[in-house]
Design a protein around this motif. Sequence first.
Motif, PDB file in Angstrom:
ATOM      1  N   LEU A  65     -22.563 -11.305  38.563  1.00 51.05           N
ATOM      2  CA  LEU A  65     -23.198 -12.624  38.626  1.00 51.05           C
ATOM      3  C   LEU A  65     -22.112 -13.661  38.351  1.00 51.05           C
ATOM      4  O   LEU A  65     -21.402 -13.573  37.343  1.00 51.05           O
ATOM      5  N   ARG A  66     -21.972 -14.631  39.244  1.00 49.83           N
ATOM      6  CA  ARG A  66     -20.965 -15.673  39.091  1.00 49.83           C
ATOM      7  C   ARG A  66     -21.583 -17.044  39.353  1.00 49.83           C
ATOM      8  O   ARG A  66     -22.689 -17.131  39.892  1.00 49.83           O
ATOM      9  N   PRO A  74     -25.708 -26.061  38.709  1.00 45.78           N
ATOM     10  CA  PRO A  74     -25.000 -24.783  38.787  1.00 45.78           C
ATOM     11  C   PRO A  74     -25.666 -23.825  39.785  1.00 45.78           C
ATOM     12  O   PRO A  74     -26.840 -23.484  39.644  1.00 45.78           O
ATOM     13  N   ILE A  75     -24.914 -23.428  40.795  1.00 43.92           N
ATOM     14  CA  ILE A  75     -25.388 -22.442  41.765  1.00 43.92           C
ATOM     15  C   ILE A  75     -24.914 -21.064  41.317  1.00 43.92           C
ATOM     16  O   ILE A  75     -23.745 -20.885  40.980  1.00 43.92           O
ATOM     17  N   ILE A  76     -25.827 -20.099  41.276  1.00 39.71           N
ATOM     18  CA  ILE A  76     -25.443 -18.749  40.882  1.00 39.71           C
ATOM     19  C   ILE A  76     -25.472 -17.810  42.084  1.00 39.71           C
ATOM     20  O   ILE A  76     -26.236 -18.018  43.032  1.00 39.71           O
ATOM     21  N   LYS A 103     -26.656 -12.033  32.190  1.00 44.86           N
ATOM     22  CA  LYS A 103     -25.964 -11.169  33.155  1.00 44.86           C
ATOM     23  C   LYS A 103     -25.956  -9.716  32.725  1.00 44.86           C
ATOM     24  O   LYS A 103     -26.252  -8.812  33.519  1.00 44.86           O
ATOM     25  N   SER A 104     -25.609  -9.442  31.466  1.00 45.89           N
ATOM     26  CA  SER A 104     -25.485  -8.061  31.007  1.00 45.89           C
ATOM     27  C   SER A 104     -26.811  -7.318  31.051  1.00 45.89           C
ATOM     28  O   SER A 104     -26.840  -6.086  31.085  1.00 45.89           O
ATOM     29  N   LYS A 449     -14.169 -23.572  38.759  1.00 45.27           N
ATOM     30  CA  LYS A 449     -13.712 -22.813  39.911  1.00 45.27           C
ATOM     31  C   LYS A 449     -14.902 -22.236  40.656  1.00 45.27           C
ATOM     32  O   LYS A 449     -15.977 -22.053  40.088  1.00 45.27           O
ATOM     33  N   LEU A 450     -14.692 -21.954  41.929  1.00 39.78           N
ATOM     34  CA  LEU A 450     -15.776 -21.428  42.765  1.00 39.78           C
ATOM     35  C   LEU A 450     -15.981 -19.942  42.495  1.00 39.78           C
ATOM     36  O   LEU A 450     -15.116 -19.122  42.790  1.00 39.78           O
ATOM     37  N   PHE A 451     -17.110 -19.600  41.913  1.00 36.97           N
ATOM     38  CA  PHE A 451     -17.499 -18.205  41.661  1.00 36.97           C
ATOM     39  C   PHE A 451     -16.354 -17.401  41.030  1.00 36.97           C
ATOM     40  O   PHE A 451     -15.994 -16.317  41.498  1.00 36.97           O
TER      41      PHE A 451
END
Length: 468
Positions: A65-66, A74-76, A103-104, A449-451
Amino acid sequence: MKKPDNEKASPVSKSSRRNFLQKSVLGGLGIAFLAKSNNVAADVEYTTQKVSRTSNPTELKITDLRVANTTDGPIIKIYTNQDIYGLGEVRDIADPRYALMIKSRILGLNPCNVEQIFKAIKQFGGHGRQGGGVSGIEMALWDLAGKAYGVPAYQLLGGKYRDKIRIYADTPSSKDPEVYAKRMNYRMEQGFTFLKMDFGIGLIKDIPGALIGEKFWSGQSEWDQSRPGNLSNTKHPFTRIQITDLGLEKMVEYVHTVREIVGYEIPLSADHFGHFDTNTAIRLGQAVEKYQLAWLEDMVPWFYTEKWKEITQAVNTPTLTGEDIFGKEAFIKLCDEHAVDMVHPDLASAGGLLETKKIGDYAEEKGIAMAMHFAGTPVSFMANIHCAAATQNFVALEHHDVDTPYWEDYVVCDKPILQNGFVGVPETPGLGIDLNEEVVKEHLKKGEKLFAPTDEWNQRNSWDRQWS
């Protein structure tokens, strides 16, 4: 033989192709046909060229997941062990860590088990923007599930009631009612069939004698989140701000001017008014009744059920709240008590597509309509579109960025997204969009930064069960 376009866009590995062949043959694809063929693999490939090979849903697993933290929210992006990923969004420029902290808990799970995962992570959501992490992940799961099965997200929610979604637009306010009315009139020229106006106490605070108690809060921005005891962070009943007869007269004049220019053939609703008590809310609601507003929004905080019921029973204009509620439970209480006439979830806070549909369905059983609040990027917007399509008592969806020239450029899909006040429901898999990453890069917050990798959020270090 020329390969079909969908295969060129989504290549599969040799092992995936071999597994597909084995399962297809065992499933009775046509053993007699295969036995006569000199090139079984080629013939099966030709016979099944319209079958999506992008995913094997039962073997799909979440691997990462970034985040792309943009100035619009925020786009995930949720990655998998196959050639598909899902897109979601943390609500309304909220903290992306609301999603990263979860995420975990989702790594290694099958994203197609959307409700199962939602029930496991729901405990990490909260009201307002704190619901943004759970909701954003839920959006991305439906995007993945739709892509895995090759169907639009609305189909997985039970199908659609409508092919296009009615939009109401946020419109920049002005203290001059004639200027504001002209802006609203322009919205009608753009094709909108539902409008919302702002006429809160901010419009009259500089008029001597219009407000009681407002000077105590002067110099404190309503949107300043840094001070716990300022106006922004003081619940409505505790500000003790009241509107005088003069103040009511000026607010009624404002609504009158707007209504005269807009006319009565189009619904006109009212946005948040500022922080004042229940008695003042009732006085204001009664003062504007003759203008037949579509609703009065967030007059007191959503959790004051009894106060909402008091206001609703005292005025004839419909009441509405809910954009900051996480989960269906609080909406159920409001509906059971008939405390409001309409509910107004924000899908990016409420829990995502399915939870918002459940909210709408429950309200429908109680004879209550649902409008939907939205502010963010096209990712969350399109999640709203699918949910609105699948929910029978839906009325209209908010759009905060009608005037932002680059907004639709965030995504790749059929354009324009918005046409004459409506948005067509996508028929492509998942949410029906992909990212234009060059545009996303242009609008990243400073230093983001992007993803970028988020490995620091991979480790699960606690036992989450809430019962023994």
